[in-house]
Design an enzyme around this catalytic site. Sequence first.
Site, PDB file in Angstrom:
ATOM      1  N   ARG A  44      32.825  -4.423  14.221  1.00 52.52           N
ATOM      2  CA  ARG A  44      33.374  -5.565  13.499  1.00 52.52           C
ATOM      3  C   ARG A  44      34.128  -5.021  12.285  1.00 52.52           C
ATOM      4  O   ARG A  44      34.089  -3.835  11.994  1.00 52.52           O
ATOM      5  CB  ARG A  44      32.251  -6.517  13.061  1.00 52.52           C
ATOM      6  N   GLY A  45      34.812  -5.931  11.592  1.00 57.95           N
ATOM      7  CA  GLY A  45      35.676  -5.523  10.497  1.00 57.95           C
ATOM      8  C   GLY A  45      37.089  -5.378  11.020  1.00 57.95           C
ATOM      9  O   GLY A  45      37.326  -4.743  12.059  1.00 57.95           O
ATOM     10  N   ALA A  46      38.053  -5.981  10.317  1.00 51.18           N
ATOM     11  CA  ALA A  46      39.423  -6.046  10.832  1.00 51.18           C
ATOM     12  C   ALA A  46      40.003  -4.675  11.195  1.00 51.18           C
ATOM     13  O   ALA A  46      40.532  -4.497  12.299  1.00 51.18           O
ATOM     14  CB  ALA A  46      40.314  -6.779   9.826  1.00 51.18           C
TER      15      ALA A  46
ATOM     16  N   ARG B  30      38.306 -11.810  19.729  1.00 53.10           N
ATOM     17  CA  ARG B  30      37.997 -12.486  18.467  1.00 53.10           C
ATOM     18  C   ARG B  30      39.307 -13.011  17.905  1.00 53.10           C
ATOM     19  O   ARG B  30      40.227 -12.234  17.637  1.00 53.10           O
ATOM     20  CB  ARG B  30      37.303 -11.558  17.475  1.00 53.10           C
TER      21      ARG B  30
ATOM     22  N   GLN C  61      25.583  -9.385   6.899  1.00 51.79           N
ATOM     23  CA  GLN C  61      26.307  -8.110   6.877  1.00 51.79           C
ATOM     24  C   GLN C  61      26.214  -7.423   5.518  1.00 51.79           C
ATOM     25  O   GLN C  61      26.220  -6.201   5.432  1.00 51.79           O
ATOM     26  CB  GLN C  61      27.786  -8.329   7.244  1.00 51.79           C
TER      27      GLN C  61
ATOM     28  N   ASP D  61      40.526 -10.658   7.004  1.00 59.48           N
ATOM     29  CA  ASP D  61      40.710 -10.593   8.448  1.00 59.48           C
ATOM     30  C   ASP D  61      42.115 -11.015   8.860  1.00 59.48           C
ATOM     31  O   ASP D  61      42.591 -10.616   9.921  1.00 59.48           O
ATOM     32  CB  ASP D  61      39.668 -11.472   9.137  1.00 59.48           C
TER      33      ASP D  61
ATOM     34  N   ASN E 198      38.911 -14.673   5.324  1.00 50.70           N
ATOM     35  CA  ASN E 198      37.908 -13.624   5.215  1.00 50.70           C
ATOM     36  C   ASN E 198      36.548 -14.232   5.525  1.00 50.70           C
ATOM     37  O   ASN E 198      36.420 -15.434   5.789  1.00 50.70           O
ATOM     38  CB  ASN E 198      37.933 -12.993   3.816  1.00 50.70           C
ATOM     39  N   LYS E 199      35.516 -13.412   5.474  1.00 49.63           N
ATOM     40  CA  LYS E 199      34.171 -13.852   5.808  1.00 49.63           C
ATOM     41  C   LYS E 199      33.778 -15.102   5.025  1.00 49.63           C
ATOM     42  O   LYS E 199      34.111 -15.249   3.851  1.00 49.63           O
ATOM     43  CB  LYS E 199      33.178 -12.719   5.519  1.00 49.63           C
TER      44      LYS E 199
END
Length: 309
Positions: free
Chosen positions: A44-46, A74, A171, A212, A222-223
């Site tokens: 995960r993570g862009a 995703r 996370q 993201d 973003n998150k």
Amino acid sequence: MRTIDWVDGAIELVDQTKLPDELVTLRITDVDTLIGAIRRLSVRGAPALGVAGALGVVLAAGDAAQIARLRAARPTAVNLAWAVDQVAALPPGKALKAALRIRDEDIAACHAMGARGADLLEGDRLRVMTVCNTGGLAAVERGTALGVVQTLHERGRLGEVLALETRPLLQGARLTTWELARMGAPHRLVTDSAGPYLLARGGIDAVLIGADRIAANGDVANKIGSYALALGAERAGVPFIVVAPESTIDEGTPSGDQIAIEDRGSEEVTTIQGVRLAPKGTEAVNPAFDVTPHDLVTAIVTERRVIRP
């Protein structure tokens, strides 16, 4: 340590669902397994998703259906689709070289963003707040917002990191604190809802987040929890700084209104690590991301420039 790499004809990546208890490396040789790893957030993570997508095209070996499924694994993080498109446009024989170039460019970008972001912040013994995980686990090495933190720490300018736990999948609690401990950076964990209040109390020098997807007008996806921090930072007069590579800027998306926000379903909210928190049958709203309007963003730091929306 690299989060993701190409080793002897396969993708090797750290299984982030096992952290912080175990450091497990997955070896992936087919696209279906890679898509499963992406969807369950083993990777995960862009930036890391971009590298995974690029290497996944190599595994697809020109199969258009597999490439399309990988691209859509995703929807919010633009780096995945961007990298898939970059490599898929080439003949299969040139795919690996292109994917490895994307990997190497990501590493260089993270180093550059770390230095540029640290240069942007003034003062010593800086106290910064962050949400989710934006370190090496979200990229190949070092990371984006946490890469800035690492550079500050290496320069002796870091006072403390306040890391939000980042519900529902934690996370921040599971991954960011693990990375901060490994780098020896002083840090404390904060509940998500406490973030804006702590900003209001004073003593925080900056909020650092990743992204993201960044729309053409500077709106930032973003998150989930990032928007609340942006509102708190605006009220408290604290710089709200987004750190992300140029590949996260999506010129084809005019504003945040056009960004598709992934909803990951109820189970992630109603249970935690297999333990039920809510009565059986409870439904939940679970957006994985939120959108921060550009007028709440102090600066966007990329590997090439500082943008002030």
